[in-house]
Design a protein around this motif. Structure first.
Motif, PDB file in Angstrom:
ATOM      1  N   GLN A 222       2.461   1.939  -3.224  1.00  0.00           N
ATOM      2  CA  GLN A 222       1.374   2.448  -4.245  1.00  0.00           C
ATOM      3  C   GLN A 222       0.652   3.592  -4.296  1.00  0.00           C
ATOM      4  OE1 GLN A 222      -0.131   0.697  -7.213  1.00  0.00           O
ATOM      5  NE2 GLN A 222       1.413  -0.987  -6.437  1.00  0.00           N
ATOM      6  N   GLU A 223       0.453   4.500  -3.252  1.00  0.00           N
ATOM      7  CA  GLU A 223       0.748   5.593  -2.437  1.00  0.00           C
ATOM      8  C   GLU A 223       1.831   6.196  -3.260  1.00  0.00           C
ATOM      9  OE1 GLU A 223      -1.490   8.916  -0.748  1.00  0.00           O
ATOM     10  OE2 GLU A 223      -1.630   6.572  -1.617  1.00  0.00           O
TER      11      GLU A 223
ATOM     12  N   SER B 172       0.637   1.909 -15.178  1.00  0.00           N
ATOM     13  CA  SER B 172      -0.264   0.510 -14.398  1.00  0.00           C
ATOM     14  C   SER B 172       1.053   0.104 -13.980  1.00  0.00           C
ATOM     15  CB  SER B 172      -0.684  -0.638 -15.797  1.00  0.00           C
ATOM     16  OG  SER B 172      -1.225  -1.592 -14.547  1.00  0.00           O
TER      17      SER B 172
ATOM     18  N   ASP C 115       0.674  -1.201   0.231  1.00  0.00           N
ATOM     19  CA  ASP C 115      -0.222  -0.355  -0.177  1.00  0.00           C
ATOM     20  C   ASP C 115       0.940   1.238  -0.226  1.00  0.00           C
ATOM     21  OD1 ASP C 115      -2.069  -1.633  -0.209  1.00  0.00           O
ATOM     22  OD2 ASP C 115      -2.461  -0.779   2.038  1.00  0.00           O
TER      23      ASP C 115
ATOM     24  N   LYS D 129       1.713   6.072  -6.798  1.00  0.00           N
ATOM     25  CA  LYS D 129      -0.541   6.864  -7.773  1.00  0.00           C
ATOM     26  C   LYS D 129       0.038   7.853  -8.687  1.00  0.00           C
ATOM     27  CE  LYS D 129      -1.876   9.873  -4.521  1.00  0.00           C
ATOM     28  NZ  LYS D 129      -1.110  10.720  -2.880  1.00  0.00           N
ATOM     29  N   ASP D 130       0.477   8.978  -8.915  1.00  0.00           N
ATOM     30  CA  ASP D 130       0.333   9.422  -9.911  1.00  0.00           C
ATOM     31  C   ASP D 130       1.392   9.368 -10.796  1.00  0.00           C
ATOM     32  OD1 ASP D 130      -0.810  11.410  -7.977  1.00  0.00           O
ATOM     33  OD2 ASP D 130       0.932  12.556  -6.766  1.00  0.00           O
TER      34      ASP D 130
END
Length: 91
Positions: free
Chosen positions: A47-48, A56, A44, A51-52
């Motif tokens: 991914q955070e 994929s 997590d 994120k920008d």
């Protein structure tokens, strides 16, 4: 006054399959600059951090790859990467 030589506080995260220069920069900006940082990061959090970044990005194996790199297990890392496609297990 003599200046200390600068110490590079980052590892080359692009050695991890699935991480290119843009993703590496996003991770570094988020404080994930070393193989040890990446190896200890939760999915997590990774991914955070990215994120920008457009595209994929499959980060499921990044921590595992980073752990091998952190410990200098380049042969094992190479074997693992041979079984990956874009950072994920080949089907």
């Amino acid at each position: 006054v003599t200046e200390e030589p600068s110490v590079d506080s980052t590892d080359d995260l692009t050695k991890i399959e699935g991480i290119g220069p843009v993703v590496a920069k996003a991770l570094t900006t988020a404080g994930i600059a070393m193989f040890a940082d990446l190896a200890g990061s939760k999915e997590d959090d990774i991914q955070e951090a990215i994120k920008d970044v457009r595209g994929s990005h499959k980060s499921a194996t990044w921590a595992q790859q980073a752990e091998l790199a952190q410990h200098g297990k380049w042969d094992e890392l190479s074997e693992l990467q041979d079984s990956l496609d874009g950072g994920v297990e080949k089907e």
